[in-house]
Design a protein around this motif. Structure first.
Motif, short mmCIF file in Angstrom:
data_model
loop_
_atom_site.label_atom_id
_atom_site.label_comp_id
_atom_site.label_asym_id
_atom_site.label_seq_id
_atom_site.Cartn_x
_atom_site.Cartn_y
_atom_site.Cartn_z
N UNK A 39 32.92 47.49 21.24
CA UNK A 39 33.39 48.24 20.01
C UNK A 39 35.02 48.24 20.26
N UNK A 40 35.86 48.01 19.13
CA UNK A 40 37.28 47.88 19.08
C UNK A 40 37.98 49.26 19.46
N UNK A 41 39.03 49.09 19.81
CA UNK A 41 39.92 50.12 20.13
C UNK A 41 40.08 50.76 18.85
N UNK A 42 40.56 50.34 17.85
CA UNK A 42 40.52 51.00 16.31
C UNK A 42 39.74 51.97 16.06
N UNK A 43 38.35 51.47 16.30
CA UNK A 43 37.16 52.43 16.11
C UNK A 43 37.31 53.68 17.00
N UNK A 44 37.54 53.45 18.09
CA UNK A 44 37.38 54.40 19.16
C UNK A 44 38.49 55.70 19.00
N UNK A 45 39.67 55.16 18.69
CA UNK A 45 40.77 56.00 18.54
C UNK A 45 40.77 56.75 17.36
N UNK A 46 40.16 56.41 16.00
CA UNK A 46 40.27 56.95 15.07
C UNK A 46 39.57 58.51 15.06
N UNK A 47 38.51 58.75 15.49
CA UNK A 47 38.02 60.02 15.58
C UNK A 47 39.36 61.03 15.96
N UNK A 106 50.33 58.87 8.27
CA UNK A 106 50.50 57.69 7.92
C UNK A 106 49.83 56.49 8.18
N UNK A 107 49.63 56.92 9.67
CA UNK A 107 48.77 55.96 10.26
C UNK A 107 47.19 55.96 9.78
N UNK A 108 46.74 56.69 9.51
CA UNK A 108 45.29 57.06 8.80
C UNK A 108 45.08 55.93 7.61
N UNK A 109 46.29 55.60 7.09
CA UNK A 109 45.98 55.12 5.90
C UNK A 109 46.09 53.52 6.15
N UNK A 110 46.38 52.93 7.56
CA UNK A 110 46.16 51.64 7.91
C UNK A 110 44.69 51.31 7.88
N UNK A 111 43.87 52.26 8.51
CA UNK A 111 42.43 52.08 8.39
C UNK A 111 41.85 52.39 7.00
N UNK A 112 42.28 53.21 6.32
CA UNK A 112 41.74 53.51 5.16
C UNK A 112 41.95 51.94 4.11
N UNK A 113 43.04 51.58 4.40
CA UNK A 113 43.37 50.13 3.58
C UNK A 113 42.28 49.30 4.14
N UNK A 114 42.13 49.14 5.42
CA UNK A 114 41.12 48.20 6.07
C UNK A 114 39.86 48.52 5.58
N UNK A 115 39.33 49.49 5.45
CA UNK A 115 37.82 49.91 4.96
C UNK A 115 37.86 49.38 3.63
N UNK A 116 38.69 49.90 2.66
CA UNK A 116 38.55 49.65 1.43
C UNK A 116 38.55 48.00 1.01
N UNK A 117 39.47 47.17 1.98
CA UNK A 117 39.46 45.65 1.77
C UNK A 117 38.08 45.33 2.25
N UNK A 118 37.41 45.94 3.35
CA UNK A 118 36.28 45.48 3.92
C UNK A 118 35.11 45.62 2.82
N UNK A 162 36.11 46.17 9.07
CA UNK A 162 37.25 47.29 8.95
C UNK A 162 37.84 47.32 10.30
N UNK A 163 37.19 47.27 11.28
CA UNK A 163 37.92 47.31 12.83
C UNK A 163 38.83 45.87 13.01
N UNK A 164 38.30 44.83 12.25
CA UNK A 164 39.16 43.59 12.49
C UNK A 164 40.37 43.59 11.69
N UNK A 165 40.07 44.40 10.76
CA UNK A 165 41.47 44.46 9.71
C UNK A 165 42.52 45.60 10.49
N UNK A 166 42.09 46.54 11.10
CA UNK A 166 42.70 47.69 11.59
C UNK A 166 43.32 47.52 12.94
N UNK A 167 42.50 46.59 13.79
CA UNK A 167 42.96 46.55 15.09
C UNK A 167 44.24 45.89 15.28
N UNK A 168 45.02 45.08 14.47
CA UNK A 168 46.05 44.49 14.71
C UNK A 168 47.47 45.28 15.10
#
Length: 236
Positions: free
Chosen positions: A1-9, A169-181, A208-214
């Motif tokens: 599992x990606x770090x981006x997914x683990x840290x989001x909650x 602000x950071x929450x929108x990085x994953x939100x964008x990634x999820x919409x793109x996915x 989503x994880x792949x797009x958010x992880x960078x």
């Protein structure tokens, strides 16, 4: 599992906890001015820094009606010829209060921990780590993230205000990634809401994880776990 997914909650728990703790004082302030909490309240970290482009706001509101009629009617925002949304003087007063109230509520909550447990003492370090993630995320973020970052930070901002603002602000990085996915998978906002658990949803979450992880490449492995542990230690 990606770090981006683990840290989001952990990010969501800390940020949303501060927002809910601040809500009563925000509602009282707004009521004195005859207004309801609106988009300016949710997006204060970006809209206090710059106008929000039409596409970024549309993405930010994609799971709602997307209407800004109430904010326009109450005189909180205006729209320019290019479609970008600007705060009025009243809107800036409201959004500024929302930011301050969220920071104050967070500080009050985090100061309540017993002395042996981490609380306010770790907040400056967490804010610094999130700042680096935000800066690195500029290369991979989408429209809403770029509207929200770099965030607006008052000169007299406390570490608590800085942390909650940067997390917002950071929450929108994953939100964008999820919409793109889910768009890449041919879905709409209604489609992703209705999509059951299964291989298709799992594939979208992995994308989503792949797009958010960078964004998190700005941190070393030790710093990643330091950020996760620190956020997990803060009460909400």
């Amino acid at each position: 599992m990606s770090y981006a997914r683990v840290v989001r909650p952990a990010i969501d728990r800390v940020y949303v906890g501060a927002r809910w703790a601040a809500r009563p004082r925000m509602e009282a302030f707004y009521a004195e001015r005859g207004c309801d909490l609106g988009a300016e309240n949710s997006f204060f970290s970006g809209v206090l820094a710059r106008p929000i482009p039409a596409d970024a706001l549309a993405d930010g509101l994609v799971y709602t009606s997307g209407s800004m009629d109430a904010e326009l009617k109450q005189g909180v925002v205006v729209r320019d010829d290019a479609g970008a949304w600007h705060l009025t003087e009243l809107g800036r007063e409201l959004a500024s209060f929302a930011q301050r109230a969220t920071g104050e509520a967070a500080e009050e909550k985090w100061a309540m921990l017993p002395g042996l447990l981490p609380g306010l003492t770790i907040v400056p370090r967490l804010a610094e780590l999130v700042s680096r993630v935000l800066a690195h995320g500029q290369a991979s973020g989408g429209p809403a993230f770029h509207a929200m970052s770099p965030p607006y930070e008052p000169d007299d901002a406390s570490p608590a205000l800085l942390l909650v603002t940067r997390l917002g602000s950071l929450r929108h990085h994953r939100a964008d990634a999820h919409r793109a996915a889910w768009r890449a998978a041919g879905l709409t906002a209604d489609g992703i809401r209705e999509l059951p658990e299964g291989p298709e949803r799992a594939a979208i979450e992995a994308d989503t994880d792949r797009r958010d992880e960078p964004a998190y490449a700005a941190l070393t492995e030790a710093e990643r776990w330091e950020l996760l542990a620190g956020l997990a230690a803060l009460p909400n």
